[in-house]
Scaffold this motif. Structure first.
Motif, PDB file in Angstrom:
ATOM      1  N   ARG A   1       0.816  -1.220   0.000  1.00 43.09           N
ATOM      2  CA  ARG A   1       0.000   0.000   0.000  1.00 43.09           C
ATOM      3  C   ARG A   1       0.842   1.259   0.000  1.00 43.09           C
ATOM      4  NH1 ARG A   1      -3.362  -2.187   5.089  1.00 43.09           N
ATOM      5  NH2 ARG A   1      -1.222  -2.276   5.789  1.00 43.09           N
ATOM      6  N   GLY A   2       2.127   1.108   0.212  1.00 38.20           N
ATOM      7  CA  GLY A   2       2.992   2.289   0.271  1.00 38.20           C
ATOM      8  C   GLY A   2       4.261   1.948   1.011  1.00 38.20           C
ATOM      9  N   GLY A   3       5.004   2.975   1.374  1.00 40.99           N
ATOM     10  CA  GLY A   3       6.251   2.736   2.091  1.00 40.99           C
ATOM     11  C   GLY A   3       6.922   4.033   2.460  1.00 40.99           C
ATOM     12  N   PHE A   4       8.145   3.906   2.928  1.00 39.40           N
ATOM     13  CA  PHE A   4       8.925   5.070   3.345  1.00 39.40           C
ATOM     14  C   PHE A   4      10.378   4.684   3.143  1.00 39.40           C
ATOM     15  CE2 PHE A   4       8.965   9.054   5.690  1.00 39.40           C
ATOM     16  CZ  PHE A   4      10.269   9.107   6.180  1.00 39.40           C
ATOM     17  N   ASP A   5      11.149   5.554   2.519  1.00 40.96           N
ATOM     18  CA  ASP A   5      12.533   5.220   2.188  1.00 40.96           C
ATOM     19  C   ASP A   5      13.535   6.098   2.923  1.00 40.96           C
ATOM     20  OD1 ASP A   5      12.310   4.259  -1.354  1.00 40.96           O
ATOM     21  OD2 ASP A   5      11.188   3.604   0.407  1.00 40.96           O
ATOM     22  N   ARG A   6      14.730   5.579   3.038  1.00 43.89           N
ATOM     23  CA  ARG A   6      15.872   6.340   3.545  1.00 43.89           C
ATOM     24  C   ARG A   6      17.093   6.028   2.693  1.00 43.89           C
ATOM     25  NH1 ARG A   6      12.900   5.662   8.373  1.00 43.89           N
ATOM     26  NH2 ARG A   6      13.187   7.285   9.942  1.00 43.89           N
ATOM     27  N   VAL A   7      18.040   6.963   2.643  1.00 44.76           N
ATOM     28  CA  VAL A   7      19.330   6.737   2.004  1.00 44.76           C
ATOM     29  C   VAL A   7      20.350   6.554   3.128  1.00 44.76           C
ATOM     30  CG1 VAL A   7      21.103   7.675   0.473  1.00 44.76           C
ATOM     31  CG2 VAL A   7      18.671   8.143   0.023  1.00 44.76           C
ATOM     32  N   LEU A   8      20.985   5.409   3.164  1.00 42.97           N
ATOM     33  CA  LEU A   8      21.867   5.070   4.276  1.00 42.97           C
ATOM     34  C   LEU A   8      23.334   5.230   3.887  1.00 42.97           C
ATOM     35  CD1 LEU A   8      20.152   1.807   5.601  1.00 42.97           C
ATOM     36  CD2 LEU A   8      19.610   4.210   6.115  1.00 42.97           C
ATOM     37  N   LEU A   9      24.122   5.712   4.839  1.00 44.58           N
ATOM     38  CA  LEU A   9      25.567   5.876   4.657  1.00 44.58           C
ATOM     39  C   LEU A   9      26.259   4.899   5.596  1.00 44.58           C
ATOM     40  CD1 LEU A   9      25.516   9.791   4.847  1.00 44.58           C
ATOM     41  CD2 LEU A   9      25.271   8.350   2.822  1.00 44.58           C
ATOM     42  N   PRO A  10      26.952   3.890   5.053  1.00 43.24           N
ATOM     43  CA  PRO A  10      27.523   2.883   5.944  1.00 43.24           C
ATOM     44  C   PRO A  10      28.645   3.440   6.808  1.00 43.24           C
ATOM     45  CG  PRO A  10      28.193   2.491   3.678  1.00 43.24           C
ATOM     46  CD  PRO A  10      27.192   3.593   3.634  1.00 43.24           C
ATOM     47  N   ALA A  11      28.662   3.037   8.092  1.00 43.85           N
ATOM     48  CA  ALA A  11      29.789   3.359   8.957  1.00 43.85           C
ATOM     49  C   ALA A  11      31.025   2.615   8.467  1.00 43.85           C
ATOM     50  CB  ALA A  11      29.462   2.961  10.405  1.00 43.85           C
ATOM     51  N   THR A  12      32.192   3.090   8.859  1.00 39.70           N
ATOM     52  CA  THR A  12      33.427   2.489   8.354  1.00 39.70           C
ATOM     53  C   THR A  12      33.527   1.013   8.729  1.00 39.70           C
ATOM     54  OG1 THR A  12      34.531   3.291  10.338  1.00 39.70           O
ATOM     55  CG2 THR A  12      34.736   4.644   8.344  1.00 39.70           C
ATOM     56  N   PHE A  13      32.937   0.633   9.839  1.00 35.15           N
ATOM     57  CA  PHE A  13      33.037  -0.754  10.299  1.00 35.15           C
ATOM     58  C   PHE A  13      31.842  -1.610   9.847  1.00 35.15           C
ATOM     59  CE2 PHE A  13      29.865  -0.421  13.671  1.00 35.15           C
ATOM     60  CZ  PHE A  13      29.841   0.938  13.916  1.00 35.15           C
ATOM     61  N   SER A  14      30.967  -1.014   9.066  1.00 36.02           N
ATOM     62  CA  SER A  14      29.787  -1.754   8.611  1.00 36.02           C
ATOM     63  C   SER A  14      30.209  -2.683   7.469  1.00 36.02           C
ATOM     64  CB  SER A  14      28.728  -0.774   8.131  1.00 36.02           C
ATOM     65  OG  SER A  14      27.545  -1.447   7.784  1.00 36.02           O
ATOM     66  N   PRO A  15      29.890  -3.973   7.543  1.00 39.93           N
ATOM     67  CA  PRO A  15      30.326  -4.890   6.493  1.00 39.93           C
ATOM     68  C   PRO A  15      29.571  -4.632   5.192  1.00 39.93           C
ATOM     69  CG  PRO A  15      28.877  -6.023   8.048  1.00 39.93           C
ATOM     70  CD  PRO A  15      29.114  -4.659   8.608  1.00 39.93           C
ATOM     71  N   ASP A  16      30.275  -4.790   4.053  1.00 41.21           N
ATOM     72  CA  ASP A  16      29.562  -4.686   2.780  1.00 41.21           C
ATOM     73  C   ASP A  16      29.063  -6.073   2.368  1.00 41.21           C
ATOM     74  OD1 ASP A  16      32.685  -4.207   0.926  1.00 41.21           O
ATOM     75  OD2 ASP A  16      31.791  -6.018   1.774  1.00 41.21           O
ATOM     76  N   THR A  17      28.348  -6.118   1.243  1.00 42.73           N
ATOM     77  CA  THR A  17      27.730  -7.385   0.848  1.00 42.73           C
ATOM     78  C   THR A  17      28.778  -8.443   0.534  1.00 42.73           C
ATOM     79  OG1 THR A  17      27.521  -6.442  -1.369  1.00 42.73           O
ATOM     80  CG2 THR A  17      25.543  -6.435   0.013  1.00 42.73           C
ATOM     81  N   ILE A  18      29.914  -8.012   0.017  1.00 45.43           N
ATOM     82  CA  ILE A  18      30.973  -8.989  -0.292  1.00 45.43           C
ATOM     83  C   ILE A  18      31.468  -9.635   0.996  1.00 45.43           C
ATOM     84  CG2 ILE A  18      33.315  -9.249  -1.201  1.00 45.43           C
ATOM     85  CD1 ILE A  18      32.573  -6.974  -3.196  1.00 45.43           C
ATOM     86  N   ARG A  19      31.709  -8.827   1.991  1.00 54.93           N
ATOM     87  CA  ARG A  19      32.215  -9.365   3.255  1.00 54.93           C
ATOM     88  C   ARG A  19      31.172 -10.246   3.932  1.00 54.93           C
ATOM     89  NH1 ARG A  19      33.870  -5.465   8.080  1.00 54.93           N
ATOM     90  NH2 ARG A  19      33.408  -6.951   9.734  1.00 54.93           N
ATOM     91  N   LEU A  20      29.908  -9.851   3.890  1.00 54.42           N
ATOM     92  CA  LEU A  20      28.856 -10.688   4.484  1.00 54.42           C
ATOM     93  C   LEU A  20      28.827 -12.062   3.820  1.00 54.42           C
ATOM     94  CD1 LEU A  20      25.956  -8.080   4.811  1.00 54.42           C
ATOM     95  CD2 LEU A  20      27.229  -9.117   6.694  1.00 54.42           C
ATOM     96  N   ALA A  21      29.000 -12.076   2.493  1.00 57.01           N
ATOM     97  CA  ALA A  21      28.985 -13.355   1.772  1.00 57.01           C
ATOM     98  C   ALA A  21      30.239 -14.169   2.094  1.00 57.01           C
ATOM     99  CB  ALA A  21      28.876 -13.106   0.264  1.00 57.01           C
ATOM    100  N   GLN A  22      31.386 -13.500   2.125  1.00 60.40           N
ATOM    101  CA  GLN A  22      32.645 -14.212   2.390  1.00 60.40           C
ATOM    102  C   GLN A  22      32.650 -14.831   3.782  1.00 60.40           C
ATOM    103  OE1 GLN A  22      35.525 -11.087   1.716  1.00 60.40           O
ATOM    104  NE2 GLN A  22      35.889 -11.713  -0.417  1.00 60.40           N
ATOM    105  N   GLU A  23      32.074 -14.123   4.742  1.00 56.65           N
ATOM    106  CA  GLU A  23      32.074 -14.608   6.125  1.00 56.65           C
ATOM    107  C   GLU A  23      30.908 -15.547   6.410  1.00 56.65           C
ATOM    108  OE1 GLU A  23      32.379 -11.245   8.743  1.00 56.65           O
ATOM    109  OE2 GLU A  23      34.368 -10.705   7.982  1.00 56.65           O
ATOM    110  N   GLY A  24      30.076 -15.788   5.394  1.00 55.88           N
ATOM    111  CA  GLY A  24      28.965 -16.733   5.575  1.00 55.88           C
ATOM    112  C   GLY A  24      27.975 -16.293   6.633  1.00 55.88           C
ATOM    113  N   VAL A  25      27.739 -14.980   6.709  1.00 56.23           N
ATOM    114  CA  VAL A  25      26.820 -14.463   7.728  1.00 56.23           C
ATOM    115  C   VAL A  25      25.388 -14.858   7.377  1.00 56.23           C
ATOM    116  CG1 VAL A  25      25.886 -12.376   8.780  1.00 56.23           C
ATOM    117  CG2 VAL A  25      28.338 -12.537   8.277  1.00 56.23           C
ATOM    118  N   LYS A  26      24.736 -15.529   8.314  1.00 56.82           N
ATOM    119  CA  LYS A  26      23.332 -15.943   8.122  1.00 56.82           C
ATOM    120  C   LYS A  26      22.623 -15.898   9.461  1.00 56.82           C
ATOM    121  CE  LYS A  26      24.055 -18.869   4.086  1.00 56.82           C
ATOM    122  NZ  LYS A  26      23.452 -17.922   3.116  1.00 56.82           N
ATOM    123  N   GLY A  27      21.281 -15.804   9.426  1.00 55.21           N
ATOM    124  CA  GLY A  27      20.529 -15.783  10.673  1.00 55.21           C
ATOM    125  C   GLY A  27      19.097 -16.231  10.502  1.00 55.21           C
ATOM    126  N   ARG A  28      18.514 -16.632  11.631  1.00 54.17           N
ATOM    127  CA  ARG A  28      17.078 -16.970  11.652  1.00 54.17           C
ATOM    128  C   ARG A  28      16.258 -15.766  12.115  1.00 54.17           C
ATOM    129  NH1 ARG A  28      17.125 -22.506  11.124  1.00 54.17           N
ATOM    130  NH2 ARG A  28      18.817 -23.478  12.266  1.00 54.17           N
TER     131      ARG A  28
END
Lengths: 226, 236
Positions: free
Chosen positions: B104-131
Motif C-alpha cells: 500500500r505504500g512505504g517510506f525510504d531512507r538513504v543510508l551511509l555505511p559506517a566504516t566498520f559496517s560490512p559490505d555485501t561482499i564481506r557478508l557473503a565471504q564470512e557466511g553471515v546468516k541468521g534466523r
C-alpha cells in the motif's frame, strides 16, 4: 523473570468481536498447550478514549529461554506451525496489522498465576504508555511502587503490571485493573486529567517526558459484538 | 561515496513473501536481460543486503524491509532522475502497477555505511546468516551520531558478538543528521534472547544500555525474519 509481549491490533471494520473470540478460545488454548505461552489478557481499546477499532493482547512467557524456544518454534509460521498459520490467516479477515512491544516486568509486577491466586481481576483496564526522562525508568518504577501503588490500592485500583520495554530505552507500559465500570467512574472522576492526581502528576513531572493513558475493556465472552 | 537504499514497505497483510519475491524480480530481470557482460557471476539474488519481513514480536507489523546493496551516489541519483524526467522506465512502471495488490505504500531512507559496517561482499565471504534479525532506528541529539557509532563499534560490538549477534549493517542516514540505523542477525533465537537476558548482569552491556538510556531520544525496533530470497536466511 517472566517476559511479556503486548500487542495492539489494528482491527478491520467490524471484526473486533470475532478477533477477540478467536484469541480467547482457540488461539490462547493452542498457544498454551503447544508452546506454554499464556494469555494474560485480551481486550478491546475503549474507542472513546483512544484508537479504534483496536484490540489488545498480553502474552506471558516464563523467562527469556521460554521466549526464545516459543519464537523458534513458531517462526516462520508457514514452515513451523500449520495450525497457528491457519489461525493467522483466519484473523486476516478482522485485522490489518498492529504493533507489538517486548516487555520486561518490574520486580513488583505479579504474574498471571499470582493474580489468579489473589483473585485479582478487572472488567476495565487503565493502560498507560510511559516515556521516562533519560535513564529514569528505574527511578520511576521505584516511585510508582513506593508512592502511587499504595494510593491506588486504597482506591481499589490494582496493579496488573508495570513493565519496561526490552528494546526501546526509557519506554514503559503500566496496566491497572479496575473492578468494574462503577469503580472506573468513581476512581477516575477526580483524576481524569492525570490518574493518580496532582501529587503524582507533579512527581511524574520529575521523572517522565510523557505519559498517555486510555481504557481497555474485555467484551463479554461468547457475545460477538464489535 | 557508497550509499544504500532502505525501504520500509507497508505490505498488504499476508503478502510479504510474494512482495519480496516480486520486487527482487526487478534486479533479476535486469541481470538476465541486460548485455552479456552484465550477467551475474556472484551469489544468487544479489543487489540486496537483504529483504526481510516482520515477526510479531516487537515493533510495527506487517512490514517488509528492503535493504539494497551498496552503490555509488552518482548511480543512485541517475536512478532517481529516471523517475522524474521524460525518460520512461516502462518495465518498472508495469511492475509498479501490477503489484498494487501486494503493498500500500512505504517510506525510504538513504543510508551511509559506517566504516566498520560490512559490505555485501564481506557478508557473503564470512557466511553471515541468521534466523532472526533486529532492526533499529534510533534518534540521538544533534552531533551525537559519530560518537554513537564509535561507541557501538568499540563497546557494544564485542559484547554482541559474544552472544552470537552478527552485525549486518550500521549506518547514518542521509539528510537526517540525528538518526542511526542498525541491523543485527542471530543464527538462533536463543542468541537474541541471551543478550537481552544478560543486559543488566554483564558490565559492558550494562554500561552500553545505560549510555543508550541517557542518549537516545527516540527508538523504533523491528524484529525481522529473512525472506526466502534473502541470502542471509538460515533455513532448517
Amino acid at each position: 523473570m517472566a517476559v511479556y509481549i503486548f500487542e495492539r491490533i489494528d482491527i478491520t471494520g467490524g471484526g473486533r468481536g470475532k478477533f477477540i473470540e478467536l484469541i480467547r478460545t482457540s488461539w490462547a488454548e493452542y498457544a498454551k498447550n503447544r508452546h506454554g505461552v499464556r494469555l494474560a489478557g485480551v481486550w478491546a481499546t475503549v474507542g472513546s478514549t483512544a484508537a479504534w477499532p483496536e484490540a489488545d493482547i498480553l502474552w506471558e512467557m516464563d523467562d527469556w529461554g521460554h521466549f526464545a524456544a516459543a519464537q523458534a518454534a513458531t517462526n516462520p509460521v508457514e514452515d513451523k506451525d500449520p495450525y497457528l498459520n491457519e489461525m493467522w490467516r483466519e484473523a486476516l479477515a478482522w485485522r490489518s496489522g498492529g504493533q507489538s512491544a517486548l516487555l520486561i516486568p518490574s520486580a513488583f509486577t505479579p504474574t498471571v498465576a499470582d493474580l489468579r491466586a489473589a483473585g485479582t481481576s478487572g472488567e476495565v483496564v487503565l493502560y498507560e504508555n510511559i516515556q521516562s526522562r533519560p535513564g529514569q525508568m528505574a527511578a520511576y518504577h521505584a516511585a510508582l511502587r513506593a508512592e502511587q501503588l499504595p494510593r491506588a490500592e486504597a482506591k481499589g485500583i490494582r496493579l496488573m503490571g508495570a513493565y519496561r520495554h526490552a528494546l526501546r530505552p526509557n519506554v514503559g507500559v503500566n496496566l491497572w485493573l479496575l473492578r468494574d465500570w462503577e469503580q472506573c467512574a468513581e476512581a477516575l472522576e477526580s483524576e481524569l486529567a492525570f490518574p493518580g492526581g496532582q501529587a503524582w502528576l507533579d512527581r511524574c513531572g520529575e521523572l517522565l517526558e510523557d505519559s498517555e493513558g486510555w481504557l481497555l475493556a474485555a467484551p463479554p465472552e461468547g457475545l460477538l459484538r464489535t | 561515496m557508497l550509499v544504500h537504499l532502505w525501504e520500509v514497505i507497508h505490505t498488504v497483510p499476508g503478502q510479504e513473501e510474494p512482495y519480496m519475491t516480486s520486487v527482487l524480480s526487478i534486479s533479476e530481470r535486469r541481470d538476465y536481460f541486460g548485455a552479456p557482460e552484465t550477467a551475474p557471476t556472484g551469489p544468487k539474488y544479489r543487489g540486496q543486503v537483504g529483504l526481510f519481513r516482520t515477526a510479531e514480536v516487537s515493533g510495527l507489523w506487517p512490514k517488509v524491509i528492503n535493504l539494497w546493496g551498496e552503490r555509488d551516489w552518482r548511480g543512485f541519483v541517475d536512478n532517481l532522475k529516471g523517475q522524474f524526467t521524460d525518460t520512461r522506465h516502462v518495465a518498472m512502471e508495469e511492475w509498479w502497477n501490477r503489484n498494487l495488490s501486494l503493498r500500500r505504500g512505504g517510506f525510504d531512507r538513504v543510508l551511509l555505511p559506517a566504516t566498520f559496517s560490512p559490505d555485501t561482499i564481506r557478508l557473503a565471504q564470512e557466511g553471515v546468516k541468521g534466523r532472526v534479525f533486529l532492526h533499529e532506528i534510533i534518534q540521538v541529539p544533534w552531533g551525537e551520531v559519530p560518537n554513537y557509532l564509535a561507541r557501538l563499534e568499540r563497546e557494544f560490538l564485542p559484547a554482541a558478538q559474544r552472544h552470537d549477534w552478527q552485525l549486518i549493517g550500521a549506518y547514518s542516514v542521509a539528510m537526517r543528521p540525528r538518526e542511526v540505523l542498525t541491523v543485527w542477525g542471530m543464527r538462533e533465537w536463543r542468541g537474541f534472547a541471551d543478550l537481552l537476558a544478560a543486559a543488566e548482569s554483564e558490565s559492558d552491556l550494562r554500561e552500553w544500555f545505560a549510555y543508550r538510556e541517557r542518549t537516545v531520544t527516540r527508538s523504533e525496533e523491528l524484529v525481522l525474519l529473512a525472506g526466502r530470497v534473502n541470502p542471509l536466511r538460515l533455513a532448517d
